[in-house]
Design a protein around this motif. Structure first.
Motif, PDB file in Angstrom:
ATOM      1  N   PRO A 168       0.829  -1.211   0.000  1.00 17.18           N
ATOM      2  CA  PRO A 168       0.000   0.000   0.000  1.00 17.18           C
ATOM      3  C   PRO A 168       0.861   1.258   0.000  1.00 17.18           C
ATOM      4  CG  PRO A 168      -0.754  -1.568   1.662  1.00 17.18           C
ATOM      5  CD  PRO A 168       0.579  -2.052   1.186  1.00 17.18           C
ATOM      6  N   LEU A 169       0.408   2.275  -0.732  1.00 11.99           N
ATOM      7  CA  LEU A 169       1.097   3.558  -0.800  1.00 11.99           C
ATOM      8  C   LEU A 169       0.524   4.504   0.251  1.00 11.99           C
ATOM      9  CD1 LEU A 169       1.246   3.880  -4.679  1.00 11.99           C
ATOM     10  CD2 LEU A 169       3.187   3.494  -3.153  1.00 11.99           C
ATOM     11  N   THR A 170       1.410   5.092   1.054  1.00  9.29           N
ATOM     12  CA  THR A 170       0.982   5.959   2.148  1.00  9.29           C
ATOM     13  C   THR A 170       1.760   7.277   2.069  1.00  9.29           C
ATOM     14  OG1 THR A 170       2.631   4.986   3.632  1.00  9.29           O
ATOM     15  CG2 THR A 170       0.440   3.961   3.600  1.00  9.29           C
ATOM     16  N   GLY A 171       1.798   8.008   3.173  1.00  5.57           N
ATOM     17  CA  GLY A 171       2.543   9.271   3.220  1.00  5.57           C
ATOM     18  C   GLY A 171       1.913  10.338   2.359  1.00  5.57           C
ATOM     19  N   ASP A 172       2.692  10.929   1.450  1.00  6.94           N
ATOM     20  CA  ASP A 172       2.204  12.009   0.589  1.00  6.94           C
ATOM     21  C   ASP A 172       1.330  11.502  -0.562  1.00  6.94           C
ATOM     22  OD1 ASP A 172       3.586  13.830   2.101  1.00  6.94           O
ATOM     23  OD2 ASP A 172       5.261  14.057   0.691  1.00  6.94           O
ATOM     24  N   TRP A 173       1.214  10.197  -0.717  1.00  8.86           N
ATOM     25  CA  TRP A 173       0.451   9.692  -1.863  1.00  8.86           C
ATOM     26  C   TRP A 173      -0.998  10.157  -1.795  1.00  8.86           C
ATOM     27  CZ3 TRP A 173       2.189   7.510  -6.205  1.00  8.86           C
ATOM     28  CH2 TRP A 173       1.224   7.055  -7.112  1.00  8.86           C
ATOM     29  N   GLN A 174      -1.492  10.693  -2.896  1.00  2.27           N
ATOM     30  CA  GLN A 174      -2.900  11.072  -3.025  1.00  2.27           C
ATOM     31  C   GLN A 174      -3.479  10.329  -4.214  1.00  2.27           C
ATOM     32  OE1 GLN A 174      -3.688  15.352  -2.977  1.00  2.27           O
ATOM     33  NE2 GLN A 174      -1.713  15.696  -1.979  1.00  2.27           N
ATOM     34  N   GLN A 175      -4.520   9.556  -3.966  1.00  2.95           N
ATOM     35  CA  GLN A 175      -5.157   8.810  -5.041  1.00  2.95           C
ATOM     36  C   GLN A 175      -6.279   9.640  -5.627  1.00  2.95           C
ATOM     37  OE1 GLN A 175      -4.032   5.935  -6.166  1.00  2.95           O
ATOM     38  NE2 GLN A 175      -5.590   5.682  -7.746  1.00  2.95           N
ATOM     39  N   GLY A 176      -6.212   9.920  -6.918  1.00  6.13           N
ATOM     40  CA  GLY A 176      -7.240  10.708  -7.568  1.00  6.13           C
ATOM     41  C   GLY A 176      -8.478   9.899  -7.887  1.00  6.13           C
ATOM     42  N   PRO A 177      -9.538  10.550  -8.344  1.00 11.72           N
ATOM     43  CA  PRO A 177     -10.779   9.849  -8.685  1.00 11.72           C
ATOM     44  C   PRO A 177     -10.667   9.081  -9.985  1.00 11.72           C
ATOM     45  CG  PRO A 177     -10.972  12.179  -9.210  1.00 11.72           C
ATOM     46  CD  PRO A 177      -9.660  12.010  -8.518  1.00 11.72           C
ATOM     47  N   ASP A 178      -9.579   9.286 -10.712  1.00  6.93           N
ATOM     48  CA  ASP A 178      -9.403   8.637 -12.008  1.00  6.93           C
ATOM     49  C   ASP A 178      -7.975   8.101 -12.081  1.00  6.93           C
ATOM     50  OD1 ASP A 178      -9.793   7.786 -14.615  1.00  6.93           O
ATOM     51  OD2 ASP A 178     -10.675   9.659 -15.318  1.00  6.93           O
ATOM     52  N   PHE A 179      -7.436   8.027 -13.276  1.00  7.07           N
ATOM     53  CA  PHE A 179      -6.100   7.504 -13.542  1.00  7.07           C
ATOM     54  C   PHE A 179      -5.063   8.268 -12.720  1.00  7.07           C
ATOM     55  CE2 PHE A 179      -2.773   6.000 -16.389  1.00  7.07           C
ATOM     56  CZ  PHE A 179      -3.312   4.819 -16.893  1.00  7.07           C
ATOM     57  N   THR A 180      -4.295   7.580 -11.867  1.00  8.49           N
ATOM     58  CA  THR A 180      -3.367   8.278 -10.972  1.00  8.49           C
ATOM     59  C   THR A 180      -1.919   7.825 -11.160  1.00  8.49           C
ATOM     60  OG1 THR A 180      -5.129   8.610  -9.344  1.00  8.49           O
ATOM     61  CG2 THR A 180      -2.871   8.870  -8.568  1.00  8.49           C
ATOM     62  N   ALA A 181      -1.576   6.605 -10.766  1.00  5.93           N
ATOM     63  CA  ALA A 181      -0.193   6.132 -10.905  1.00  5.93           C
ATOM     64  C   ALA A 181       0.074   5.708 -12.338  1.00  5.93           C
ATOM     65  CB  ALA A 181       0.069   4.964  -9.965  1.00  5.93           C
ATOM     66  N   ASN A 182       1.311   5.978 -12.790  1.00  6.89           N
ATOM     67  CA  ASN A 182       1.666   5.596 -14.150  1.00  6.89           C
ATOM     68  C   ASN A 182       3.088   5.038 -14.168  1.00  6.89           C
ATOM     69  OD1 ASN A 182       1.787   5.340 -16.988  1.00  6.89           O
ATOM     70  ND2 ASN A 182       0.369   7.040 -17.232  1.00  6.89           N
ATOM     71  N   GLY A 183       4.050   5.767 -14.738  1.00 10.93           N
ATOM     72  CA  GLY A 183       5.393   5.242 -14.900  1.00 10.93           C
ATOM     73  C   GLY A 183       6.115   5.046 -13.575  1.00 10.93           C
ATOM     74  N   ILE A 184       7.138   4.174 -13.615  1.00  8.34           N
ATOM     75  CA  ILE A 184       7.902   3.851 -12.410  1.00  8.34           C
ATOM     76  C   ILE A 184       9.373   3.691 -12.788  1.00  8.34           C
ATOM     77  CG2 ILE A 184       7.378   1.382 -12.673  1.00  8.34           C
ATOM     78  CD1 ILE A 184       7.383   1.207  -9.572  1.00  8.34           C
ATOM     79  N   GLU A 185      10.250   4.139 -11.909  1.00  8.46           N
ATOM     80  CA  GLU A 185      11.704   4.051 -12.088  1.00  8.46           C
ATOM     81  C   GLU A 185      12.362   3.886 -10.719  1.00  8.46           C
ATOM     82  OE1 GLU A 185      14.521   3.774 -13.262  1.00  8.46           O
ATOM     83  OE2 GLU A 185      14.471   4.027 -15.440  1.00  8.46           O
ATOM     84  N   ARG A 186      13.694   3.804 -10.732  1.00 11.64           N
ATOM     85  CA  ARG A 186      14.485   3.810  -9.507  1.00 11.64           C
ATOM     86  C   ARG A 186      15.054   5.209  -9.280  1.00 11.64           C
ATOM     87  NH1 ARG A 186      16.592  -0.657 -12.443  1.00 11.64           N
ATOM     88  NH2 ARG A 186      18.280   0.747 -13.073  1.00 11.64           N
ATOM     89  N   THR A 187      15.435   5.492  -8.048  1.00  7.02           N
ATOM     90  CA  THR A 187      16.186   6.704  -7.766  1.00  7.02           C
ATOM     91  C   THR A 187      17.637   6.474  -8.184  1.00  7.02           C
ATOM     92  OG1 THR A 187      16.588   5.929  -5.506  1.00  7.02           O
ATOM     93  CG2 THR A 187      14.705   7.411  -5.858  1.00  7.02           C
ATOM     94  N   PRO A 188      18.402   7.554  -8.420  1.00  5.13           N
ATOM     95  CA  PRO A 188      19.791   7.364  -8.837  1.00  5.13           C
ATOM     96  C   PRO A 188      20.625   6.530  -7.868  1.00  5.13           C
ATOM     97  CG  PRO A 188      19.113   9.600  -9.323  1.00  5.13           C
ATOM     98  CD  PRO A 188      17.991   8.973  -8.543  1.00  5.13           C
ATOM     99  N   ASP A 189      20.366   6.639  -6.555  1.00  6.35           N
ATOM    100  CA  ASP A 189      21.152   5.862  -5.596  1.00  6.35           C
ATOM    101  C   ASP A 189      20.617   4.442  -5.419  1.00  6.35           C
ATOM    102  OD1 ASP A 189      18.886   6.158  -4.013  1.00  6.35           O
ATOM    103  OD2 ASP A 189      19.844   7.457  -2.518  1.00  6.35           O
ATOM    104  N   GLY A 190      19.511   4.111  -6.092  1.00  7.13           N
ATOM    105  CA  GLY A 190      18.975   2.763  -6.042  1.00  7.13           C
ATOM    106  C   GLY A 190      18.257   2.390  -4.768  1.00  7.13           C
ATOM    107  N   ARG A 191      18.017   3.339  -3.867  1.00 11.85           N
ATOM    108  CA  ARG A 191      17.419   3.006  -2.575  1.00 11.85           C
ATOM    109  C   ARG A 191      15.900   3.113  -2.547  1.00 11.85           C
ATOM    110  NH1 ARG A 191      21.340   3.663   2.041  1.00 11.85           N
ATOM    111  NH2 ARG A 191      23.389   3.778   1.042  1.00 11.85           N
ATOM    112  N   ALA A 192      15.322   3.718  -3.565  1.00 17.56           N
ATOM    113  CA  ALA A 192      13.873   3.927  -3.552  1.00 17.56           C
ATOM    114  C   ALA A 192      13.346   3.892  -4.977  1.00 17.56           C
ATOM    115  CB  ALA A 192      13.524   5.251  -2.868  1.00 17.56           C
TER     116      ALA A 192
END
Length: 309
Positions: A168-192
């Motif tokens: 589950p996504l928490t913290g600052d994540w805000q789920q909209g009423p429609d299409f919300t999450a899309n592309g995904i990548e790593r951070t440059p340091d690889g930790r997140a």
């Protein structure tokens, strides 16, 4: 934890150092390779009616595209632009996809709620995983795991050791009423992980802790990603495709991926709502999804290449 923070960060550092050393020692070879690639097509057709969305390029100059229409996988030679269907989708869509070093494709199954793995050489489906999700959209590979977004649920799916875990996504994540999450990548340091959130604060990026799902908004200054789709990280440079805007917004990130500075925007008259992006040599390759037209079996589709920043 599947995302091995220290080992992955070290691997990233070693890879970057090796690349810089190699570039310094083999400048002539790099120049020759770039000259050769300049003769490759900068635009090539995909099958009529294919409805492309995702693209991935592995260790050889071949691009793999997924079909929203029926889930087929099309492989095209970057050197010639010619290609063929290498895997059938059995009527289930393929949205985002990635290929690993073993030639295994990881496919996001869209509204089927599935994750599939396919042998890119034989075209055989290896495994099908049910997520219980609503729209499995995009995927990124990390050491030991594949991570998938769901556009209509505030979760990520982790595929590791043959099992799917819902985070589950928490913290600052805000789920909209429609299409919300899309592309995904790593951070440059690889930790997140970095995830496009098309709703929160007018659209932007979230940095997600893969251990907890806690999300933190990435500081992009005044830049917004309301149409953010595919992401591609090369070193500390992040390419974010803004599909309906027919553009790629380019950011320089800090190592932790908590801040990004907009450095340029790439546009091209050949863009017809590109969705995702992959790299080979000095080029970026994107499929044109043409979401502004009603798809038919004879609708023409293509892929285009532009230079990296």
């Amino acid at each position: 934890m599947a995302l091995a923070d220290r080992s992955f960060a070290r691997r990233t550092l070693l890879t970057t150092t090796a690349a810089l050393t190699g570039a310094a020692l083999l400048g002539g070879t790099a120049q020759a390779a770039e000259t050769r690639q300049a003769g490759w097509p900068a635009q090539f057709p995909l099958p009529d009616g294919f409805q492309p969305e995702g693209i991935t390029i592995g260790s050889r100059p071949y691009a793999y595209f997924g079909s929203l229409a029926n889930g087929d996988i099309y492989r095209a030679s970057l050197a010639t632009g010619r290609g063929k269907i290498v895997a059938k989708g059995a009527g289930r869509p393929t949205v985002g996809l990635k290929i690993d070093r073993h030639g295994r494709l990881f496919l996001a199954g869209g509204d089927s709620g599935e994750i599939r793995t396919v042998d890119a050489r034989s075209g055989e489906t290896e495994q099908v995983y049910a997520t219980g999700g609503t729209f499995v959209n995009d995927v990124i590979l990390t050491p030991g795991a594949a991570w998938f977004t769901d556009s209509f649920k505030p979760v990520l799916y982790q595929l590791a050791k043959g099992a799917v875990t819902t985070v589950p996504l928490t913290g600052d994540w805000q789920q909209g009423p429609d299409f919300t999450a899309n592309g995904i990548e790593r951070t440059p340091d690889g930790r997140a992980l970095l995830v496009v959130n098309a709703f929160a604060n007018g659209g932007g990026l979230m940095r997600v802790d893969p251990r907890t799902g806690a999300a933190r908004a990435v500081d992009l200054g005044t830049a917004k990603l309301p149409n953010g789709d595919g992401l591609l990280l090369l070193g500390r440079i992040l390419y974010a495709v803004q599909q309906q805007q027919n553009a790629i917004d380019v950011f320089r990130l800090n190592d932790a991926g908590t801040r990004g500075t907009a450095i340029t925007r790439i546009t091209d008259p050949r863009f017809r709502i590109p969705t995702t992006v992959a790299a080979w040599g000095s080029r970026l390759y994107l499929p044109n999804a043409r979401f502004d037209v009603e798809p038919t079996p004879t609708t023409e589709y293509d892929a285009v290449a532009v230079r990296q920043v």
